[in-house]
Write an enzyme that holds these catalytic residues in place. Structure first.
Site, PDB file in Angstrom:
ATOM      1  N   HIS A 148       0.897   5.534   1.420  1.00 61.26           N
ATOM      2  CA  HIS A 148       0.282   6.633   2.183  1.00 61.26           C
ATOM      3  C   HIS A 148       0.559   7.923   1.416  1.00 61.26           C
ATOM      4  O   HIS A 148       1.690   8.172   1.019  1.00 61.26           O
ATOM      5  CB  HIS A 148       0.884   6.758   3.586  1.00 61.26           C
ATOM      6  CG  HIS A 148       0.939   5.459   4.320  1.00 61.26           C
ATOM      7  ND1 HIS A 148      -0.187   4.707   4.540  1.00 61.26           N
ATOM      8  CD2 HIS A 148       1.961   4.762   4.843  1.00 61.26           C
ATOM      9  CE1 HIS A 148       0.154   3.597   5.182  1.00 61.26           C
ATOM     10  NE2 HIS A 148       1.456   3.597   5.379  1.00 61.26           N
ATOM     11  N   GLU A 150       6.511   7.334   6.608  1.00 63.38           N
ATOM     12  CA  GLU A 150       6.627   6.221   7.557  1.00 63.38           C
ATOM     13  C   GLU A 150       8.073   5.742   7.643  1.00 63.38           C
ATOM     14  O   GLU A 150       8.778   5.653   6.635  1.00 63.38           O
ATOM     15  CB  GLU A 150       5.707   5.072   7.108  1.00 63.38           C
ATOM     16  CG  GLU A 150       5.645   3.945   8.121  1.00 63.38           C
ATOM     17  CD  GLU A 150       4.489   2.981   7.881  1.00 63.38           C
ATOM     18  OE1 GLU A 150       3.825   3.081   6.822  1.00 63.38           O
ATOM     19  OE2 GLU A 150       4.264   2.118   8.747  1.00 63.38           O
ATOM     20  N   HIS A 202       4.804   0.075  -0.243  1.00 66.60           N
ATOM     21  CA  HIS A 202       5.648  -0.669   0.705  1.00 66.60           C
ATOM     22  C   HIS A 202       4.886  -1.801   1.362  1.00 66.60           C
ATOM     23  O   HIS A 202       3.655  -1.799   1.422  1.00 66.60           O
ATOM     24  CB  HIS A 202       6.233   0.277   1.758  1.00 66.60           C
ATOM     25  CG  HIS A 202       5.192   0.973   2.593  1.00 66.60           C
ATOM     26  ND1 HIS A 202       4.469   2.039   2.133  1.00 66.60           N
ATOM     27  CD2 HIS A 202       4.742   0.730   3.847  1.00 66.60           C
ATOM     28  CE1 HIS A 202       3.633   2.445   3.066  1.00 66.60           C
ATOM     29  NE2 HIS A 202       3.762   1.656   4.123  1.00 66.60           N
ATOM     30  N   HIS A 240       0.835  -1.200   0.000  1.00 67.08           N
ATOM     31  CA  HIS A 240       0.000   0.000   0.000  1.00 67.08           C
ATOM     32  C   HIS A 240       0.875   1.258   0.000  1.00 67.08           C
ATOM     33  O   HIS A 240       2.090   1.186   0.157  1.00 67.08           O
ATOM     34  CB  HIS A 240      -0.950  -0.002   1.199  1.00 67.08           C
ATOM     35  CG  HIS A 240      -0.218   0.012   2.510  1.00 67.08           C
ATOM     36  ND1 HIS A 240       0.270  -1.132   3.100  1.00 67.08           N
ATOM     37  CD2 HIS A 240       0.134   1.033   3.336  1.00 67.08           C
ATOM     38  CE1 HIS A 240       0.875  -0.824   4.231  1.00 67.08           C
ATOM     39  NE2 HIS A 240       0.827   0.489   4.398  1.00 67.08           N
TER      40      HIS A 240
END
Ligand SMILES: *[C@@H]1O[C@H](CO)[C@@H](O)[C@H](O)[C@H]1NC(C)=O
Ligand SMILES: *[C@@H]1O[C@H](CO)[C@@H](O)[C@H](O)[C@H]1NC(C)=O
Ligand SMILES: *[C@@H]1O[C@H](CO)[C@@H](O)[C@H](O)[C@H]1NC(C)=O
Ligand SMILES: *[C@@H]1O[C@H](CO)[C@@H](O)[C@H](O)[C@H]1NC(C)=O
Ligand SMILES: *[C@@H]1O[C@H](CO)[C@@H](O)[C@H](O)[C@H]1NC(C)=O
Length: 366
Positions: A88, A93, A132, A86
């Protein structure tokens, strides 16, 4: 005489009642608004289980005024991805291996897919819009996550099952025999939590000596630089840039994210190695943004605001709100901490500026 003694006792009592105590500094769960606090390793910290993974959130959106989330994931090894691939769009992150091995995949746009096997102290940087995923590979894994801005924990609250433990076990043995990863249809319904499924992403498995591609990627073989802003990158433990600051005893700062990489997500992340302090009173810091320490090795002494000094051991977390004075030092020979700071003027950035480039993970002898 008796009256004045009673008055004196009463005023002493009031004084004691007003002083902040160490007990009040220590919390089981990150609070709902910023204040100084310490959360011991494996305290509940809003923990949730997702399959066999146990997530804890020691700094949250509410506890940091949305500056960042600090979290940990404990799990056994798994034959499956820990989560389906997925992206973001709004959250940067960071993955840090506290113990055990895990594999991390990251790909930006149509750039080449990168994969690394991370062991203790290794780090992977996943900027916004990077596809990732990860997989845990040892019986006792702990990944530490730092996500900026804060609030991303809402995803895990929504996906997970609230959890409490009488033993503070890192994760529940045999909690689940199935995959920890939510199904494709669930992953695809999470856009309101800033999760955009990338179900066509096929994680490569052609790692050699912990890395794919093999070509020019040094992995535990040579220097790792911090990445181009916006691109994912990986820093093996001790192979990144290092700076020695000698002003307050020795501190070796190893930056993982500087203001150059974080851009408008506006934070810095570093590890810092401390020698025993040589000063009678360590320096006092006051920052314009929130900050947190997590102990990786050794013992950290920290005094925040009006609270008494606390002593932190491995995995313990201290949170310092913006504009709050604090001092820290170690009284043991060698202490390593993970440090995250909101804004671009954190302790790490200031120590780098006042230090010099350094090639070693140990400090000099006198
Ligand atoms: C789970 O915990 C969160 C806070 O950590 C709380 O807001 C929520 O209400 C809890 N949910 C249940 C079902 O108890
Ligand atoms: C991430 O991708 C979205 C959708 O393509 C785009 O709107 C956004 O500007 C990108 N964010 C960054 C930081 O590149
Ligand atoms: C998982 O498998 C073990 C061994 O077969 C069993 O004892 C345990 O109850 C199972 N756990 C769940 C949650 O099904
Ligand atoms: C993997 O590591 C071994 C041992 O250091 C080395 O001999 C070998 O050349 C490495 N393979 C590649 C493709 O780098
Ligand atoms: C960056 O963070 C600092 C500290 O939290 C804050 O004072 C500053 O306003 C932030 N800057 C931007 C552009 O958000």
């Amino acid at each position: 005489m008796l009256t004045s003694s009673l008055l004196l006792l009463a005023s002493l009592g009031a004084g004691i009642a007003q002083a902040q105590t160490l007990e009040e500094l220590y919390l089981e769960n990150a609070p709902s608004s910023p204040r100084p606090y310490v959360i011991p390793h494996y305290a509940n910290s809003h923990s949730v289980t997702i399959g066999s993974q146990l997530y804890r959130f020691t700094v949250t959106g509410p506890s940091s005024d949305n500056a960042f989330t600090l979290m940990s994931t404990n799990s056994p090894s798994s034959g499956d991805l820990g989560v389906l691939p997925h992206i973001h769009r709004k959250h940067y992150e960071n993955f840090f291996a506290y113990k055990g091995r895990f594999q991390l995949w990251a790909q930006k746009g149509d750039g080449e897919q990168q994969a690394r096997l991370l062991t203790q102290g290794d780090y992977g940087s996943v900027p916004r819009n990077t596809t990732h995923t990860f997989q845990t590979l040892d019986p006792d894994c702990e990944m530490v996550g730092v996500i900026s801005p804060g609030g991303f924990e809402d995803l895990f609250y929504a996906l997970g099952t609230n959890y409490t433990s009488g033993t503070d076990t890192p994760f529940v043995p045999q909690a689940s025999n199935g995959s920890s990863s939510p199904s494709a249809s669930v992953i695809s319904s999470l856009q309101k939590y800033d999760v955009y499924a990338q179900l066509s992403f096929e994680p490569r498995r052609d790692l050699v000596n912990g890395t794919a591609p093999v070509d020019d990627s040094e992995w535990h073989t040579g220097a790792n630089e911090l990445g181009t802003p916006g691109e994912p990158y990986f820093i093996a433990n001790g192979y990144g840039p290092k700076y020695l600051n000698s002003k307050y005893g020795y501190q070796i700062v190893q930056p993982l994210v500087t203001p150059k990489q974080s851009q408008d997500t506006n934070y810095t992340l570093s590890t810092m190695i401390l020698s025993r302090t040589t000063k009678a009173s360590p320096p006092e810091w006051t920052l314009n943004g929130a900050a947190a320490f997590e102990v990786l090795e050794g013992v950290l002494s920290i005094k925040i605001g009006d609270y008494p000094e606390a002593t932190l051991y491995n995995g313990d977390v201290a949170f310092i709100p913006a504009n709050t004075a604090f001092t820290y030092y170690t009284s043991v020979a060698f202490t390593t901490v993970l440090y995250v700071s909101s804004g671009s003027k954190g302790v790490d950035t200031q120590l780098i500026r006042g230090g010099k480039s350094w090639d070693y993970t140990t400090f000099p002898k006198y």
